[in-house]
Design an enzyme around this catalytic site. Structure first.
Site, PDB file in Angstrom:
ATOM      1  N   VAL A 152     -18.724  -0.452  45.678  1.00  0.00           N
ATOM      2  CA  VAL A 152     -17.638  -1.170  44.987  1.00  0.00           C
ATOM      3  C   VAL A 152     -17.985  -2.646  44.758  1.00  0.00           C
ATOM      4  O   VAL A 152     -17.801  -3.170  43.655  1.00  0.00           O
ATOM      5  CB  VAL A 152     -16.306  -1.025  45.759  1.00  0.00           C
ATOM      6  N   ASP A 160     -12.925  -9.346  33.409  1.00  0.00           N
ATOM      7  CA  ASP A 160     -13.009  -8.893  32.020  1.00  0.00           C
ATOM      8  C   ASP A 160     -12.051  -7.743  31.713  1.00  0.00           C
ATOM      9  O   ASP A 160     -11.506  -7.649  30.608  1.00  0.00           O
ATOM     10  CB  ASP A 160     -14.461  -8.473  31.697  1.00  0.00           C
ATOM     11  N   LEU A 161     -11.818  -6.869  32.685  1.00  0.00           N
ATOM     12  CA  LEU A 161     -10.938  -5.714  32.418  1.00  0.00           C
ATOM     13  C   LEU A 161      -9.479  -6.165  32.265  1.00  0.00           C
ATOM     14  O   LEU A 161      -8.732  -5.623  31.447  1.00  0.00           O
ATOM     15  CB  LEU A 161     -11.059  -4.683  33.548  1.00  0.00           C
ATOM     16  N   ARG A 197     -17.040 -10.670  41.099  1.00  0.00           N
ATOM     17  CA  ARG A 197     -15.647 -10.341  40.816  1.00  0.00           C
ATOM     18  C   ARG A 197     -15.132 -10.876  39.477  1.00  0.00           C
ATOM     19  O   ARG A 197     -14.264 -11.751  39.424  1.00  0.00           O
ATOM     20  CB  ARG A 197     -14.764 -10.779  41.981  1.00  0.00           C
ATOM     21  N   PRO A 198     -15.672 -10.351  38.380  1.00  0.00           N
ATOM     22  CA  PRO A 198     -15.192 -10.769  37.057  1.00  0.00           C
ATOM     23  C   PRO A 198     -13.772 -10.272  36.781  1.00  0.00           C
ATOM     24  O   PRO A 198     -13.243  -9.433  37.517  1.00  0.00           O
ATOM     25  CB  PRO A 198     -16.181 -10.096  36.105  1.00  0.00           C
ATOM     26  N   ASP A 223     -12.810  -1.649  51.935  1.00  0.00           N
ATOM     27  CA  ASP A 223     -12.204  -2.543  52.924  1.00  0.00           C
ATOM     28  C   ASP A 223     -12.307  -2.006  54.357  1.00  0.00           C
ATOM     29  O   ASP A 223     -11.897  -2.690  55.302  1.00  0.00           O
ATOM     30  CB  ASP A 223     -10.725  -2.806  52.577  1.00  0.00           C
ATOM     31  N   CYS A 232     -16.682 -14.663  45.127  1.00  0.00           N
ATOM     32  CA  CYS A 232     -16.350 -14.898  46.526  1.00  0.00           C
ATOM     33  C   CYS A 232     -17.466 -14.318  47.373  1.00  0.00           C
ATOM     34  O   CYS A 232     -18.487 -13.875  46.853  1.00  0.00           O
ATOM     35  CB  CYS A 232     -15.000 -14.293  46.879  1.00  0.00           C
ATOM     36  N   LYS A 249      -1.006  -6.107  53.188  1.00  0.00           N
ATOM     37  CA  LYS A 249      -1.355  -7.384  52.543  1.00  0.00           C
ATOM     38  C   LYS A 249      -1.519  -7.214  51.039  1.00  0.00           C
ATOM     39  O   LYS A 249      -0.938  -7.971  50.257  1.00  0.00           O
ATOM     40  CB  LYS A 249      -2.652  -7.931  53.144  1.00  0.00           C
ATOM     41  N   ASN A 250      -2.328  -6.259  50.627  1.00  0.00           N
ATOM     42  CA  ASN A 250      -2.640  -6.165  49.201  1.00  0.00           C
ATOM     43  C   ASN A 250      -1.432  -5.746  48.369  1.00  0.00           C
ATOM     44  O   ASN A 250      -1.320  -6.133  47.203  1.00  0.00           O
ATOM     45  CB  ASN A 250      -3.819  -5.213  48.971  1.00  0.00           C
ATOM     46  N   ARG A 295      -6.739 -14.672  57.087  1.00  0.00           N
ATOM     47  CA  ARG A 295      -6.260 -14.310  55.748  1.00  0.00           C
ATOM     48  C   ARG A 295      -5.519 -12.984  55.755  1.00  0.00           C
ATOM     49  O   ARG A 295      -4.612 -12.769  54.956  1.00  0.00           O
ATOM     50  CB  ARG A 295      -7.448 -14.172  54.783  1.00  0.00           C
ATOM     51  N   ARG A 353      -8.049 -15.059  45.247  1.00  0.00           N
ATOM     52  CA  ARG A 353      -8.396 -14.326  44.025  1.00  0.00           C
ATOM     53  C   ARG A 353      -7.203 -13.562  43.463  1.00  0.00           C
ATOM     54  O   ARG A 353      -6.990 -13.503  42.264  1.00  0.00           O
ATOM     55  CB  ARG A 353      -9.510 -13.329  44.329  1.00  0.00           C
TER      56      ARG A 353
HETATM   57  C1  UD1 Z   1      -8.615  -5.165  45.458  1.00  0.00           C
HETATM   58  C2  UD1 Z   1      -8.235  -5.539  46.873  1.00  0.00           C
HETATM   59  C3  UD1 Z   1      -9.468  -5.630  47.746  1.00  0.00           C
HETATM   60  C4  UD1 Z   1     -10.288  -4.341  47.656  1.00  0.00           C
HETATM   61  C5  UD1 Z   1     -10.561  -3.989  46.206  1.00  0.00           C
HETATM   62  C6  UD1 Z   1     -11.241  -2.637  46.038  1.00  0.00           C
HETATM   63  C7  UD1 Z   1      -6.241  -6.865  46.505  1.00  0.00           C
HETATM   64  C8  UD1 Z   1      -5.592  -8.186  46.594  1.00  0.00           C
HETATM   65  N1  UD1 Z   1      -7.527  -6.815  46.842  1.00  0.00           N
HETATM   66  O1  UD1 Z   1      -9.408  -6.226  44.947  1.00  0.00           O
HETATM   67  O2  UD1 Z   1      -9.056  -5.843  49.098  1.00  0.00           O
HETATM   68  O3  UD1 Z   1     -11.514  -4.522  48.333  1.00  0.00           O
HETATM   69  O4  UD1 Z   1      -9.332  -3.928  45.461  1.00  0.00           O
HETATM   70  O5  UD1 Z   1     -10.501  -1.648  46.662  1.00  0.00           O
HETATM   71  O6  UD1 Z   1      -5.608  -5.876  46.181  1.00  0.00           O
HETATM   72  N2  UD1 Z   1     -14.321  -5.553  38.338  1.00  0.00           N
HETATM   73  C9  UD1 Z   1     -14.875  -5.846  37.109  1.00  0.00           C
HETATM   74  N3  UD1 Z   1     -14.059  -6.382  36.148  1.00  0.00           N
HETATM   75  C10 UD1 Z   1     -12.736  -6.640  36.355  1.00  0.00           C
HETATM   76  C11 UD1 Z   1     -12.176  -6.327  37.610  1.00  0.00           C
HETATM   77  C12 UD1 Z   1     -12.994  -5.781  38.572  1.00  0.00           C
HETATM   78  O7  UD1 Z   1     -16.066  -5.644  36.909  1.00  0.00           O
HETATM   79  O8  UD1 Z   1     -12.066  -7.130  35.431  1.00  0.00           O
HETATM   80  C13 UD1 Z   1     -15.167  -4.991  39.410  1.00  0.00           C
HETATM   81  C14 UD1 Z   1     -15.261  -5.918  40.631  1.00  0.00           C
HETATM   82  O9  UD1 Z   1     -16.234  -6.919  40.446  1.00  0.00           O
HETATM   83  C15 UD1 Z   1     -15.627  -4.941  41.726  1.00  0.00           C
HETATM   84  C16 UD1 Z   1     -14.890  -3.670  41.306  1.00  0.00           C
HETATM   85  O10 UD1 Z   1     -14.557  -3.830  39.924  1.00  0.00           O
HETATM   86  O11 UD1 Z   1     -17.006  -4.716  41.753  1.00  0.00           O
HETATM   87  C17 UD1 Z   1     -13.605  -3.418  42.085  1.00  0.00           C
HETATM   88  O12 UD1 Z   1     -12.762  -4.529  41.958  1.00  0.00           O
HETATM   89  P1  UD1 Z   1     -11.178  -4.401  41.944  1.00  0.00           P
HETATM   90  O13 UD1 Z   1     -10.787  -2.979  42.143  1.00  0.00           O
HETATM   91  O14 UD1 Z   1     -10.663  -5.114  40.741  1.00  0.00           O
HETATM   92  O15 UD1 Z   1     -10.791  -5.219  43.235  1.00  0.00           O
HETATM   93  P2  UD1 Z   1      -9.676  -6.319  43.382  1.00  0.00           P
HETATM   94  O16 UD1 Z   1      -8.453  -5.937  42.639  1.00  0.00           O
HETATM   95  O17 UD1 Z   1     -10.264  -7.672  43.139  1.00  0.00           O
END
Ligand code: UD1
Length: 446
Positions: free
Chosen positions: A352, A147-148, A144-145, A330, A139, A45-46, A422, A115
C-alpha cells in the site's frame, strides 16, 4: 477535563510535533510481564477524522460521539476552527456548528501537520462551491499524492488548479454535478473526499473501485444520519444521490479496529489472554485469521467482546498488506514485531505504501533478524528480543516498538513519542491496567 478539552481543541497545536512533551520524553518499558484483563477500545481515529471533516456538510446541529482524545483529532479541530466553524468538546463528544463557514481557505501550517485534513476539500467545495487547500505533502511512509481526489472533483465539474502548492477548486455555477468516477486505486481518502462532495451535488454520483474500509462505511452512515442519500458504502461501488442540504445529527463512531488489533498483538506477543471491548469482530477478520494461523484462539464472551487466548507457540506466517478486506497496512508493523519471535521465517510484503518498513532497523536493534528486499521484509524468528533504546519512525511503527518492548528481556526506551500520541488514546494507562510495566520519563539530553 471538559475545560481542558475545550482549550486543547481551540488551540492550534505547535508546528512540528504532537506536543512539546512528546519530544522531550521517552517511554521506558520493562518487558516480560504477562498481561490479563479487559481493554476498552476507543473510537476509531480514522473514522473520527473523516467524520469531523464531514461535519462541514452539516447546516444544522452536528454532534459526534465516541471521539478519541488524540493529537490528530485536535489538529483536525484546529483546521475546522480555522475555517470559521464553531467546535465544542465535552468528554468524548464534539459539537460542530458549521451553519456558517467563514472561509474556503485552509491554512498550510495546519494542513501540513495532518494529511487527513486535506479531506476537507470535498465538503468545502460541496458547501461553498470553492475550496483552497494546500497539498499536504509526503510523510514518513510515502509520497501520498492526491491526484485521485483532484480527478474526481474535476469529473464532478470543479475547475481544479494546483498553484504554489495549493489545490484551488471552484465550481462554475456553485454546485457540483453527479458523475461516474472510477478510482484507479481504492484510496480511502479519495473515496471519502468524493463521497462527501457528492452528497450535496446535483444528481447521482457513482464511485467505482471505491475503498471498502469500515471507516468509509462509517462516514457514509454519518452522512446518511444527516439526510444524505448513499448506498453501497463498504462495497466497491458507492452510489450517492445528491440532496440540497444536510441537517441535524447525533452520531457515535465505530470502535478503532487498528487499536483493537494492536492489543490483540500485545496479547499474542506476551502469550497472554485478553478481552477487548467494544469491537466489531468482522472489521478485524484479516488480523484474526493471521493470529489464528500464528497460534492464537478467539472466543466471544459477549456480542461486542472479543477474547484472545494463546493456544500454541508463535508460528511463522506470510503477510501481504492490501486494501480492505485484505490485511491492513496499519497493522503491518505490529505483526512484524510479533513474527520477529516466531518459530520459523515469515515474509511481509507491503503493497500500500512505498516506504513503510523503516521500523525494521529499530526491531533489529532489539535483536530481531529481519532483512528488507524492496517492499518485502524477510523475518527470521529469533527466540527472544532484548530491550534497547529505539526511535519511532511513524505512528504504527511506534506501536510495534511498544509491543516489542512488552515482550523483550530488560528495558526498552522509545523516543519519537509524538508519533504514538497521534493515534493511541491513553495507551500507557490501558497497558498498565492489564499488567504491563511502563513509564514516560524525561529524555536524558546527550
Ligand atoms: C488512510 C488512513 C491510513 C491508512 C490508509 C490505507 C486515514 C486518515 N488514514 O490513508 O491510516 O494507512 O488509508 O489503509 O483514514 N494514493 C494515490 N493517489 C491519491 C490517493 C492515494 O496514489 O490520490 C495512493 C497513496 O499514495 C497510497 C495508496 O494510494 O500509496 C493508499 O492511500 P489511501 O488509501 O488514500 O490512504 P489515506 O486515505 O491517505
Amino acid at each position: 477535563m471538559l475545560e481542558e478539552r475545550l482549550v486543547t481543541l481551540s488551540t492550534p497545536p505547535p508546528s512540528s510535533s504532537a506536543s512539546p512533551e512528546a519530544n522531550s520524553t521517552v517511554l521506558e518499558i520493562w518487558g516480560g510481564k504477562p498481561l490479563s484483563g479487559q481493554v476498552r477500545v476507543s473510537g476509531a481515529k480514522n473514522a473520527a477524522l473523516a467524520i469531523m471533516a464531514g461535519g462541514l456538510l452539516c447546516s444544522g446541529d452536528c454532534r459526534i460521539r465516541n471521539v478519541p482524545s488524540l493529537v490528530d483529532v485536535r489538529r483536525m479541530g484546529a483546521v475546522l476552527r480555522s475555517l470559521g466553524v464553531k467546535l465544542q468538546a465535552s468528554g468524548d463528544t464534539i459539537d460542530i456548528d458549521a451553519r456558517h463557514i467563514g472561509t474556503e481557505r485552509a491554512p498550510y501550517e495546519l494542513v501540513s501537520q495532518l494529511r487527513a485534513s486535506f479531506f476537507v476539500v470535498g465538503p468545502l467545495v460541496a458547501r461553498l462551491g470553492e475550496a483552497s487547500v494546500p497539498l499536504p505533502g509526503g510523510c514518513a511512509i510515502g509520497a501520498r499524492p492526491v491526484d485521485l481526489h483532484v480527478r474526481g472533483l474535476q469529473a464532478m465539474g470543479a475547475d481544479v488548479q494546483i498553484e504554489h502548492g495549493v489545490v484551488r477548486a471552484r465550481v462554475p455555477g456553485g454546485r457540483l454535478k453527479g458523475a461516474n468516477i472510477y478510482l484507479d486505486y481504492p484510496s480511502v481518502g479519495a473515496t471519502e473526499t468524493l463521497m462527501m462532495a457528492a452528497t450535496l451535488a446535483d444528481g447521482e454520483t457513482t464511485i467505482e473501485n471505491a475503498a471498502q474500509e469500515p471507516e468509509v462505511a462509517d462516514l457514509a452512515d454519518f452522512c446518511r444520519s444527516m439526510g444524505a442519500n448513499i448506498s453501497g458504502a463498504g462495497t466497491k461501488t458507492i452510489v450517492i444521490d445528491g440532496v440540497p442540504r444536510l441537517g441535524d445529527t447525533d452520531y457515535a463512531i465505530i470502535p478503532d479496529r487498528i487499536e483493537a488489533g494492536t492489543f490483540l498483538v500485545a496479547a499474542a506477543i506476551t502469550r497472554s489472554s485478553l478481552d477487548l471491548y467494544p469491537v466489531i469482530p468482522s472489521h478485524l477478520a484479516a488480523a484474526i485469521s493471521k493470529l489464528e494461523a500464528i497460534g492464537m484462539r478467539f472466543t466471544h464472551p459477549g456480542s461486542r467482546t472479543l477474547r484472545i487466548t494463546p493456544a500454541n507457540g508463535i508460528k511463522a506466517v506470510d503477510i501481504e498488506t492490501l486494501p480492505y478486506p485484505g490485511f491492513p497496512t496499519d497493522m503491518q508493523a505490529q505483526f512484524m514485531a510479533l513474527l520477529a519471535i516466531a518459530d520459523g521465517s515469515s515474509t511481509i510484503t507491503e503493497t500500500v505504501f512505498e516506504n513503510r518498513l523503516r521500523h525494521v532497523a529499530e526491531l533489529n536493534r532489539m535483536g530481531a533478524n529481519i532483512k528488507v528486499k524492496g517492499n518485502v521484509a524477510i523475518v527470521r524468528g529469533v527466540p527472544f528480543l532484548s530491550g534497547a533504546p529505539v526511535s519511532a519512525t511513524d505512528l504504527r511503527a511506534s506501536a510495534a516498538l511498544v509491543l516489542a518492548g512488552l515482550a523483550a528481556e530488560g528495558k526498552t526506551t522509545i523516543s519519537g513519542l509524538q508519533h504514538l500520541d497521534r493515534g493511541y488514546e491513553n495507551l500507557e494507562d490501558k497497558l498498565r491496567g492489564i499488567g504491563a510495566k511502563l513509564e514516560r520519563v524525561p529524555a536524558v539530553e546527550v
